[in-house]
Design a protein around this motif. Sequence first.
Motif, PDB file in Angstrom:
ATOM      1  N   VAL A 117     -19.468 -12.598  23.113  1.00 56.84           N
ATOM      2  CA  VAL A 117     -19.066 -11.859  24.305  1.00 56.84           C
ATOM      3  C   VAL A 117     -19.483 -12.684  25.511  1.00 56.84           C
ATOM      4  CG1 VAL A 117     -19.375  -9.763  25.672  1.00 56.84           C
ATOM      5  CG2 VAL A 117     -19.342  -9.624  23.165  1.00 56.84           C
ATOM      6  N   ALA A 118     -18.515 -13.089  26.329  1.00 55.90           N
ATOM      7  CA  ALA A 118     -18.787 -13.896  27.521  1.00 55.90           C
ATOM      8  C   ALA A 118     -19.625 -15.131  27.186  1.00 55.90           C
ATOM      9  CB  ALA A 118     -19.487 -13.047  28.579  1.00 55.90           C
ATOM     10  N   GLY A 119     -19.314 -15.748  26.042  1.00 56.08           N
ATOM     11  CA  GLY A 119     -20.014 -16.960  25.644  1.00 56.08           C
ATOM     12  C   GLY A 119     -21.355 -16.737  24.984  1.00 56.08           C
ATOM     13  N   ILE A 120     -21.676 -15.488  24.663  1.00 56.59           N
ATOM     14  CA  ILE A 120     -22.968 -15.159  24.052  1.00 56.59           C
ATOM     15  C   ILE A 120     -22.732 -14.621  22.640  1.00 56.59           C
ATOM     16  CG2 ILE A 120     -25.040 -13.736  24.217  1.00 56.59           C
ATOM     17  CD1 ILE A 120     -24.456 -13.616  27.276  1.00 56.59           C
ATOM     18  N   GLY A 121     -23.364 -15.245  21.661  1.00 57.72           N
ATOM     19  CA  GLY A 121     -23.272 -14.790  20.283  1.00 57.72           C
ATOM     20  C   GLY A 121     -24.581 -14.165  19.836  1.00 57.72           C
ATOM     21  N   VAL A 122     -24.500 -13.253  18.881  1.00 61.62           N
ATOM     22  CA  VAL A 122     -25.682 -12.554  18.385  1.00 61.62           C
ATOM     23  C   VAL A 122     -25.868 -12.855  16.900  1.00 61.62           C
ATOM     24  CG1 VAL A 122     -26.894 -10.354  18.199  1.00 61.62           C
ATOM     25  CG2 VAL A 122     -25.196 -10.673  19.995  1.00 61.62           C
ATOM     26  N   LEU A 123     -27.081 -13.210  16.541  1.00 61.68           N
ATOM     27  CA  LEU A 123     -27.450 -13.244  15.127  1.00 61.68           C
ATOM     28  C   LEU A 123     -28.071 -11.888  14.824  1.00 61.68           C
ATOM     29  CD1 LEU A 123     -27.873 -14.882  12.453  1.00 61.68           C
ATOM     30  CD2 LEU A 123     -30.180 -15.353  13.302  1.00 61.68           C
ATOM     31  N   TRP A 124     -27.315 -11.034  14.144  1.00 56.17           N
ATOM     32  CA  TRP A 124     -27.796  -9.676  13.886  1.00 56.17           C
ATOM     33  C   TRP A 124     -28.798  -9.632  12.744  1.00 56.17           C
ATOM     34  CZ3 TRP A 124     -27.219  -6.645  17.691  1.00 56.17           C
ATOM     35  CH2 TRP A 124     -26.043  -6.596  18.447  1.00 56.17           C
ATOM     36  N   TRP A 125     -28.601 -10.478  11.771  1.00 54.55           N
ATOM     37  CA  TRP A 125     -29.433 -10.332  10.572  1.00 54.55           C
ATOM     38  C   TRP A 125     -29.392 -11.616   9.762  1.00 54.55           C
ATOM     39  CZ3 TRP A 125     -33.039  -7.314   8.591  1.00 54.55           C
ATOM     40  CH2 TRP A 125     -33.299  -7.349   7.233  1.00 54.55           C
ATOM     41  N   ILE A 126     -30.519 -11.981   9.196  1.00 55.90           N
ATOM     42  CA  ILE A 126     -30.569 -13.056   8.216  1.00 55.90           C
ATOM     43  C   ILE A 126     -31.658 -12.714   7.214  1.00 55.90           C
ATOM     44  CG2 ILE A 126     -32.195 -14.453   9.559  1.00 55.90           C
ATOM     45  CD1 ILE A 126     -30.672 -16.942   8.513  1.00 55.90           C
ATOM     46  N   SER A 127     -31.381 -12.918   5.935  1.00 58.61           N
ATOM     47  CA  SER A 127     -32.357 -12.609   4.895  1.00 58.61           C
ATOM     48  C   SER A 127     -32.166 -13.553   3.716  1.00 58.61           C
ATOM     49  CB  SER A 127     -32.233 -11.158   4.423  1.00 58.61           C
ATOM     50  OG  SER A 127     -31.003 -10.953   3.759  1.00 58.61           O
ATOM     51  N   VAL A 128     -33.256 -13.787   3.012  1.00 60.78           N
ATOM     52  CA  VAL A 128     -33.247 -14.633   1.818  1.00 60.78           C
ATOM     53  C   VAL A 128     -33.825 -13.823   0.675  1.00 60.78           C
ATOM     54  CG1 VAL A 128     -34.068 -16.784   0.784  1.00 60.78           C
ATOM     55  CG2 VAL A 128     -33.535 -16.705   3.235  1.00 60.78           C
ATOM     56  N   ASP A 159     -23.783 -22.760  13.962  1.00 58.62           N
ATOM     57  CA  ASP A 159     -22.608 -23.622  14.090  1.00 58.62           C
ATOM     58  C   ASP A 159     -21.325 -22.790  14.121  1.00 58.62           C
ATOM     59  OD1 ASP A 159     -23.892 -25.990  14.324  1.00 58.62           O
ATOM     60  OD2 ASP A 159     -23.221 -26.841  12.426  1.00 58.62           O
ATOM     61  N   LEU A 160     -21.288 -21.737  13.314  1.00 58.79           N
ATOM     62  CA  LEU A 160     -20.124 -20.862  13.312  1.00 58.79           C
ATOM     63  C   LEU A 160     -19.983 -20.157  14.666  1.00 58.79           C
ATOM     64  CD1 LEU A 160     -17.734 -19.577  11.917  1.00 58.79           C
ATOM     65  CD2 LEU A 160     -19.294 -17.942  10.826  1.00 58.79           C
ATOM     66  N   LEU A 161     -21.101 -19.686  15.224  1.00 60.92           N
ATOM     67  CA  LEU A 161     -21.050 -19.067  16.553  1.00 60.92           C
ATOM     68  C   LEU A 161     -20.540 -20.058  17.595  1.00 60.92           C
ATOM     69  CD1 LEU A 161     -24.336 -16.935  16.740  1.00 60.92           C
ATOM     70  CD2 LEU A 161     -21.995 -16.084  16.832  1.00 60.92           C
ATOM     71  N   THR A 162     -21.010 -21.290  17.514  1.00 58.52           N
ATOM     72  CA  THR A 162     -20.543 -22.318  18.453  1.00 58.52           C
ATOM     73  C   THR A 162     -19.044 -22.526  18.321  1.00 58.52           C
ATOM     74  OG1 THR A 162     -22.700 -23.434  18.363  1.00 58.52           O
ATOM     75  CG2 THR A 162     -20.827 -24.708  19.183  1.00 58.52           C
ATOM     76  N   GLY A 163     -18.564 -22.580  17.076  1.00 52.88           N
ATOM     77  CA  GLY A 163     -17.138 -22.741  16.841  1.00 52.88           C
ATOM     78  C   GLY A 163     -16.307 -21.574  17.345  1.00 52.88           C
ATOM     79  N   LEU A 164     -16.919 -20.408  17.431  1.00 50.58           N
ATOM     80  CA  LEU A 164     -16.223 -19.216  17.940  1.00 50.58           C
ATOM     81  C   LEU A 164     -16.280 -19.123  19.463  1.00 50.58           C
ATOM     82  CD1 LEU A 164     -17.431 -16.583  15.302  1.00 50.58           C
ATOM     83  CD2 LEU A 164     -15.134 -17.576  15.503  1.00 50.58           C
ATOM     84  N   GLY A 165     -16.940 -20.101  20.099  1.00 49.53           N
ATOM     85  CA  GLY A 165     -16.968 -20.126  21.555  1.00 49.53           C
ATOM     86  C   GLY A 165     -18.277 -19.741  22.196  1.00 49.53           C
ATOM     87  N   ALA A 166     -19.325 -19.514  21.405  1.00 51.46           N
ATOM     88  CA  ALA A 166     -20.616 -19.122  21.977  1.00 51.46           C
ATOM     89  C   ALA A 166     -21.323 -20.339  22.570  1.00 51.46           C
ATOM     90  CB  ALA A 166     -21.495 -18.474  20.920  1.00 51.46           C
ATOM     91  N   ARG A 167     -21.875 -20.164  23.776  1.00 50.29           N
ATOM     92  CA  ARG A 167     -22.659 -21.205  24.429  1.00 50.29           C
ATOM     93  C   ARG A 167     -24.156 -20.933  24.336  1.00 50.29           C
ATOM     94  NH1 ARG A 167     -18.574 -19.759  27.754  1.00 50.29           N
ATOM     95  NH2 ARG A 167     -19.978 -18.520  29.063  1.00 50.29           N
ATOM     96  N   GLU A 168     -24.505 -19.738  23.950  1.00 45.19           N
ATOM     97  CA  GLU A 168     -25.899 -19.379  23.714  1.00 45.19           C
ATOM     98  C   GLU A 168     -25.950 -18.286  22.650  1.00 45.19           C
ATOM     99  OE1 GLU A 168     -27.893 -17.421  27.069  1.00 45.19           O
ATOM    100  OE2 GLU A 168     -25.958 -17.361  28.080  1.00 45.19           O
ATOM    101  N   ALA A 169     -27.118 -18.149  22.032  1.00 36.60           N
ATOM    102  CA  ALA A 169     -27.286 -17.160  20.965  1.00 36.60           C
ATOM    103  C   ALA A 169     -28.522 -16.323  21.254  1.00 36.60           C
ATOM    104  CB  ALA A 169     -27.416 -17.839  19.607  1.00 36.60           C
ATOM    105  N   ILE A 170     -28.457 -15.055  20.884  1.00 33.36           N
ATOM    106  CA  ILE A 170     -29.604 -14.165  21.002  1.00 33.36           C
ATOM    107  C   ILE A 170     -29.849 -13.511  19.654  1.00 33.36           C
ATOM    108  CG2 ILE A 170     -29.230 -13.691  23.456  1.00 33.36           C
ATOM    109  CD1 ILE A 170     -27.984 -10.996  22.652  1.00 33.36           C
TER     110      ILE A 170
END
Length: 293
Positions: A211-222, A241-252
């Motif tokens: 959203v507006a160049g911002i991607g969210v990592l909602w969950w990660i688990s091993v 990398d996938l978020l970057t490919g989708l247009g994200a310039r930053e991640a939260i």
Amino acid sequence: MASTTAEAATQLSIRPYAPTDEAAVLNLAGADRLPGQPLTTPAMLAEALAGRSPIDTGWWAELEPPTTEVIHDETGRVLGVVSYTRRPSDDAGFILWLHCREDPAVAEALTAHALERLGTRMVHAFEFASALTLGLEGLPARHRPATLKALKAAGFTGRDLWRYMRADLPIAGLPHAAHVTVTECEDPPGRRLEAREGGEVLAEATIGRPVAGIGVLWWISVAPPARGRGLGLALLGSALDLLTGLGAREAILYVDDDAPPGGAERDRTAANALYDRAGFTEVDRLHSFTRRP
């Protein structure tokens, strides 16, 4: 805006939100915007006013339509806004969101007004992520000191629930997971990544649509048998990398490291170390609040 004095506070008035207040309320929300959060748009505000949110959808569906009111001075200038409601299932009240440019007197007045209207019942504050933000569940305590002080003065007890973090994208030097499958998901809307070995899912991650160049990592688990092999960092690299490919310039991301001691299943020590190592920095701690009758 300078803090309103006690004398000036007596001249403040509260009335229902009107469509003509849209620009003022958007400016108030923008003044509280945290790094890693998009500016609140008219569409986001409309969803919040209607009592809907793309995050915590089920919780919002249990609430009555919210009441949203603004506070203004004698000239009509809007100084703050508060939205509150009730949950019929248990008769609990909720202060959903509040913005006031961190003016202490305005924060106190809005909090007191919402509590008066909600009456003598259990009241929660900043419990769910509203549509005004990108998943910001809770009050950012360091960035909202006047609101925090007003809630505590009104008898609310806070709970430190989330670590809110951000990073610029792309991040160089991260490994990538092998044998990753990516599928669409709708709750939350985004993509789900699964790292597999021999058909077995060893690790998974969920990311939100930017959203507006911002991607969210909602969950990660091993999975427990696969821990200690660097798979978490590799899957994080793939997700970013996938978020970057989708247009994200930053991640939260949000880390719910509120688990009690000994709660091994919810221990977030490894997750915190993972995000720190990847280059994420903490923006704030998110708190929710409860006030008993």
